[in-house]
Design a protein around this motif. Structure first.
Motif, PDB file in Angstrom:
ATOM      1  N   UNK A 121       0.837  -1.198   0.000  1.00  0.00           N
ATOM      2  CA  UNK A 121       0.000   0.000   0.000  1.00  0.00           C
ATOM      3  C   UNK A 121       0.871   1.246   0.000  1.00  0.00           C
ATOM      4  N   UNK A 122       0.633   2.112  -0.958  1.00  0.00           N
ATOM      5  CA  UNK A 122       1.280   3.422  -1.014  1.00  0.00           C
ATOM      6  C   UNK A 122       0.325   4.475  -0.443  1.00  0.00           C
TER       7      UNK A 122
ATOM      8  N   UNK B 162       9.869  13.355  -8.542  1.00  0.00           N
ATOM      9  CA  UNK B 162      10.625  12.129  -8.809  1.00  0.00           C
ATOM     10  C   UNK B 162      10.188  11.001  -7.882  1.00  0.00           C
ATOM     11  N   UNK B 163       9.822  11.361  -6.655  1.00  0.00           N
ATOM     12  CA  UNK B 163       9.356  10.344  -5.709  1.00  0.00           C
ATOM     13  C   UNK B 163       8.024   9.754  -6.170  1.00  0.00           C
TER      14      UNK B 163
ATOM     15  N   UNK C 157       8.192   4.242   0.525  1.00  0.00           N
ATOM     16  CA  UNK C 157       7.065   4.698   1.325  1.00  0.00           C
ATOM     17  C   UNK C 157       7.534   5.629   2.442  1.00  0.00           C
ATOM     18  N   UNK C 158       8.659   5.289   3.071  1.00  0.00           N
ATOM     19  CA  UNK C 158       9.220   6.176   4.090  1.00  0.00           C
ATOM     20  C   UNK C 158       9.516   7.551   3.493  1.00  0.00           C
ATOM     21  N   UNK C 159      10.130   7.560   2.327  1.00  0.00           N
ATOM     22  CA  UNK C 159      10.483   8.837   1.702  1.00  0.00           C
ATOM     23  C   UNK C 159       9.240   9.646   1.347  1.00  0.00           C
ATOM     24  N   UNK C 160       8.209   8.956   0.890  1.00  0.00           N
ATOM     25  CA  UNK C 160       6.979   9.661   0.526  1.00  0.00           C
ATOM     26  C   UNK C 160       6.365  10.341   1.746  1.00  0.00           C
TER      27      UNK C 160
ATOM     28  N   UNK D 203       1.699   2.793  10.483  1.00  0.00           N
ATOM     29  CA  UNK D 203       2.961   2.725  11.234  1.00  0.00           C
ATOM     30  C   UNK D 203       4.025   3.657  10.677  1.00  0.00           C
ATOM     31  N   UNK D 204       4.074   3.805   9.358  1.00  0.00           N
ATOM     32  CA  UNK D 204       5.115   4.665   8.783  1.00  0.00           C
ATOM     33  C   UNK D 204       4.867   6.124   9.154  1.00  0.00           C
TER      34      UNK D 204
END
Length: 972
Positions: free
Chosen positions: A128-129, A142-143, A394-397, A530-531
């Protein structure tokens, strides 16, 4: 026919003979010729019914019974349908069904899916994004493009050719019941740039993107799944806003468009006539005016916005005549094919119209390599769909999405942690455990759980800051609005306290809050997972800065594109290995080594922390408190860290003294400690003492002089209860007389010097440095370390004498002492000399968890800077992290241990020469490497139950082998 064979020969000849040398333009033409041959050959073999069958993409499920599966079999085998759109189910089940259906198809099927935020929109056990609304806050396109890349890779792995995304609806209506979080935002520019990025990401990886819902579903107040929404804008407004993204995406190579079921009077003059079956909308505008040549899908024809208008079969025919190519979610294919035949026989449907769409469909199948169809490989399917690289993105997003809307008085980042008393209050009906746990990684946080508002307000009076977390279940269509009670609580708490309101909800959840005046800080995290709950505390405490911008307006209070960038103040953050150039799969080998150590009774339990580039990327605990206990080791538990005390307590305080000019490396003991003035150690320098070459004895068993003839603590020195004369708490019910510390110091100062100056590890230097620090500062080492380092670092678990501060259940037992204290040693320092100093010494005595030790090491790695504070200068750190006597065979830095010289030393042999750290007798180790930006902490109680047993932890190189794995995991 002869022409077909000639062209086919030409294609084969060109490909096999000249493909390496002919121009790209010719190669492209070759592919077009090959494609046309394939399309024509297939089309010419079709019967009328088979041609019509290609137009249908039927709904399929992998969570239904065999009756459903056989119904799809029949549509594929008998009615030759062209594709399937999969809905709910699971990845392996769907993959098996896809292979089954494809095996029955004469022409390979198109497979499509709604995966707007990844396959998990439809399938369990998949990735899941963030929602589009969350991505709308991200400023780095870019992300988003990379998110499209990854979605495409996952889709291809599942044999999927169409992702019905991106949604390009511009959500100008906050009350839109069906679009909302599926939209990138409320402005055409923001929606378009993000949609283009996602589209490119999908299509660059070979999956067709589908822009939806044409001509624009963003400003509707009803849901086309249930009724026919009305869009009452004039043509100028539609051209200016709703159609803008389509124009731009078409220019950038958009593969397909999905047409919505909408009532748009300015585009379709017939009353209540759905756009999905409107010739003026589909053909005149989309195909002719916008010159779109890709595939055109209807939205699902079972939706009430369409099915209420015409019956199955009739609606399909009408949609096709309007200009659509693919009829999605047809409810009755046999009836529809019959209707098509009737229309063909009457001349309503022409061969030319049919050929146009069918050949277009076949061309897209060729481009999707369905001319060389291969079944889905089922091996490792789950692992491939849930790869670590997906978490990394996903962390970066989320790091780039989370938005600070208000930050009055710059409440965040919270910098002076030692001056704060922070409370946390949870609102909403969903989980908040990860958020609270991660807040506690930075500071001591008290959760207030009172149910009564008046009680809460009283309880909060002593707190300097209150973090309110608003947590609602993570669902795109769920109601996230604050209720009356929640609004009342927020407003009342904010009137009395400095508040950081953190919303793990849609932006629109704030619209009914109204009064923002008393709320100092508002953080919008968008989703409750969680992220998001891991990253938001990092922004609050400055491990990273906020970067997101609001994708929609919140009433008149916060406007679209607003967002405050906050400071990063160099605190440890949390991420996953791939985001710092490491391989998470390799790091899992640490688990095997740790589990081996536990299973072989090398140690009862272990904590391991690994950080790189300022991010903790591995934090795990293994085993139990003891071999007999079922109490699992937790990350928050405390270990006796033994000699790590030297570099975690004594050394940083000495470095501050050095930084202030209170001593130099050449300063002699006699000037630091008057009691040493006439001893044989008077001329020992700071440098020699810290490099263990001051000729000091390695150790004296001070405790033996205090035992009686039965080797029990003598009543001359000990009592079982506290008194002013016997105040030194050595162990449970064991108190040493008050003057014995003087005896320890006197014994050290009177001990013989070793014959020559050479490296010989000794605790004596650090025992004496403790005396110097306390004498010079008129404070205990415990108070100095706490005030100078642990409190400002937020290292709340590092402490002397932990039983005075935390419950014993958090403190790992160290040994069963049968030689001195004759009891279980738990919460009292294992080291005998430190115990006889009341648990507070310069060489041992500290308890900690691995994460807080890592904070100290990260401060060192950052050369004295952490959390926006400079603890000592870079020059001071460099001075102490230098090996001055390596040429003489002494590997030690100034207080720090350093990598081995030759084969002797404490590390894996794979670290840089600039690295530094220390090991401890109880089975501990911490190491930092400036060149690789690595911090490694290993804590254990290998001394349990018998500290005199063979040190199998060292013998089997457990700590060193884990360190080796860390370095093997570095990929950049």
């Amino acid at each position: 026919m002869q022409r077909v064979y000639t062209l086919l020969f030409l294609v084969v000849f060109l490909h096999t003979s000249f493909s390496q040398t002919i121009p790209k333009s010719v190669l492209a033409n070759e592919k077009m010729v090959s494609q046309q041959i394939w399309v024509d050959s297939i089309y010419n073999q079709f019967s009328f019914e088979e041609k019509v069958g290609q137009l249908f993409m039927v709904a399929a499920y992998s969570n239904k019974d065999e009756v459903h599966n056989k119904s799809i079999d029949k549509l594929v085998e008998e009615y030759k349908i062209g594709g399937l759109i999969f809905f709910q189910g699971g990845p392996v089940r769907q993959a098996k069904l896809t292979n089954r259906y494809q095996a029955k198809a004469d022409v390979p099927l198109f497979i499509g899916i709604d995966a707007e935020w990844g396959l998990s929109m439809r399938l369990d056990s998949t990735y899941r994004y963030p929602w589009n609304m969350t991505l709308g806050a991200v400023q780095d396109m870019k992300l988003i493009e990379k998110a499209g890349n990854q979605m495409a890779k996952q889709s291809k792995r599942m044999g999927i050719h169409f992702n019905f995304a991106p949604v390009v609806d511009i959500n100008t209506n906050p009350k839109n019941p069906i679009i909302g979080n599926r939209s990138f935002g409320e402005t055409k520019e923001n929606v378009t740039t993000r949609a283009i990025a996602l589209m490119k990401g999908l299509q660059d990886e070979g999956v067709y993107a589908t822009a939806k819902h044409f001509p624009g579903h963003g400003d509707t107040s009803t849901d086309s799944h249930h009724t026919l929404p009305v869009v009452n804008f004039d043509r100028n407004r539609l051209d200016e806003v709703e159609l803008f993204p389509y124009k731009e995406l078409i220019k950038n190579g958009l593969a397909s468009v999905m047409v919505a079921h909408l009532n748009v009077p300015s585009l379709e003059p017939r009353a209540n006539y759905p756009t999905s079956i409107s010739y003026p909308v589909v053909t005149d505008i989309l195909k002719n005016e916008l010159q779109f040549e890709g595939l055109i899908f209807t939205d699902a024809l079972n939706m009430k916005g369409a099915s209420n208008f015409k019956k199955p079969g009739d609606i399909d025919l009408e949609a096709f005549l309007a200009g659509n190519d693919v009829l999605l979610f047809a409810e009755n294919v046999p009836v529809a094919i019959k209707k098509f035949k009737e229309a063909f026989d009457k001349g309503i449907l022409t061969e030319e119209r049919l050929m146009y769409s069918v050949k277009k469909i076949l061309s897209f199948k060729y481009k999707a390599n369905l001319n060389n169809y291969q079944p889905i490989v089922l091996d490792n399917l789950y692992q491939d769909l849930n790869a670590a690289e997906f978490d990394a993105l996903n962390y970066k997003l989320y790091e780039n999405a989370i938005t600070v809307l208000k930050n009055q008085d710059k409440l965040i980042p919270v910098s002076t942690i030692e001056k704060e008393k922070i409370a946390y209050i949870k609102l909403g009906n969903d989980a908040s455990d990860t958020f609270l746990a991660n807040l506690r990684n930075y500071a001591s946080i008290s959760e207030i759980t009172n149910k009564n508002l008046d009680s809460v307000l009283v309880a909060l009076q002593d707190y300097t800051k209150v973090i309110i977390g608003y947590h609602k279940q993570d669902g795109a269509w769920r109601n996230h609005n604050l209720n009356f009670k929640e609004m009342l609580w927020i407003n009342q708490i904010a009137k009395q306290n400095d508040v950081i309101l953190t919303c793990f909800t849609k932006p629109y959840s704030l619209t009914n809050l109204k009064n923002f005046e008393d709320i100092e800080t508002i953080v919008l995290a968008y989703q409750n997972n969680d992220i998001a709950q891991t990253i938001t505390p990092q922004i609050i405490f400055g491990a990273m800065g906020a970067k997101g911008k609001l994708p929609v307006s919140i009433d008149d209070e916060f406007k679209v594109n607003e967002g405050i960038e906050t400071l990063e103040i160099k605190r440890l953050g949390f991420s996953i290995p791939e985001n710092v150039g490491m391989n998470s799969k390799i790091l899992t080998k640490i688990d095997s080594i740790a589990n081996y150590a536990v299973s072989k009774r090398i140690t009862p339990g272990i904590q391991v922390v690994v950080a790189r580039k300022g991010k903790v990327i591995y934090q795990k605990s293994f085993g139990n408190h003891t071999y007999e206990s079922n109490e699992k080791v937790k990350n928050t538990d405390l270990y006796d860290i033994a000699s790590l005390t030297k570099i975690v307590a004594t050394l940083p305080n000495l470095m501050q003294e050095f930084d202030k000019g209170h001593l130099t490396l050449e300063t002699k003991l006699r000037t630091m400690l008057p009691v040493a003035k006439h001893s044989n150690k008077a001329n020992a320098t700071v440098l020699d003492m810290l490099t263990h070459q001051a000729r000091f004895q390695p150790w004296i068993p001070f405790y033996k002089a205090t035992l009686d003839s039965l080797n029990r603590p003598s009543t001359l020195f000990y009592r079982s209860v506290y008194s002013p004369e016997f105040p030194i708490h050595v162990a449970e019910k064991l108190y040493l007389r008050k003057d014995y510390n003087d005896t320890i110091v006197k014994t050290i100062l009177e001990s013989e010097l070793l014959p020559k100056k050479q490296y010989k590890y000794s605790d004596f230097s650090f025992i004496l440095f403790k005396e110097y620090l306390e004498y010079h500062n008129k404070k205990s080492l415990e108070d100095l370390a706490l005030a100078n380092f642990y409190e400002p670092l937020g290292a709340n678990s590092i402490m002397y004498n932990p039983l005075q501060k935390v419950h014993s259940s958090r403190v790992i037992p160290t040994e069963m002492d049968t030689y001195f204290r004759h009891q279980l040693v738990q919460g009292y320092v294992h080291d005998m000399a430190a115990a006889m100093q009341g648990g507070i010494s310069g060489h041992a005595g500290l308890f900690a968890n691995a994460l807080d030790v890592a904070k100290v090491m990260q401060m060192y790695l950052q050369k004295g800077v952490y959390g926006g504070r400079t603890f000592f200068s870079e020059e001071t750190f460099t001075t102490f992290n230098t090996c001055y006597f390596c040429e003489d065979g002494n590997r030690r830095g100034v207080g720090f241990d350093k990598p081995q010289l030759g084969t002797e030393g404490p590390t894996c042999g794979c670290v840089s020469l600039t690295s530094f750290g220390h090991t401890g007798f109880t089975g501990t180790m911490t190491w930092a490497d400036p060149e690789k930006e690595i911090v490694y902490v290993f804590l254990s109680n290998r001394t349990y139950p018998d500290s005199n047993a063979v040190n199998k932890l060292s013998k089997e190189n457990i700590r060193e082998n884990i360190q080796r794995i860390i370095y093997e995991a570095i990929i950049e």
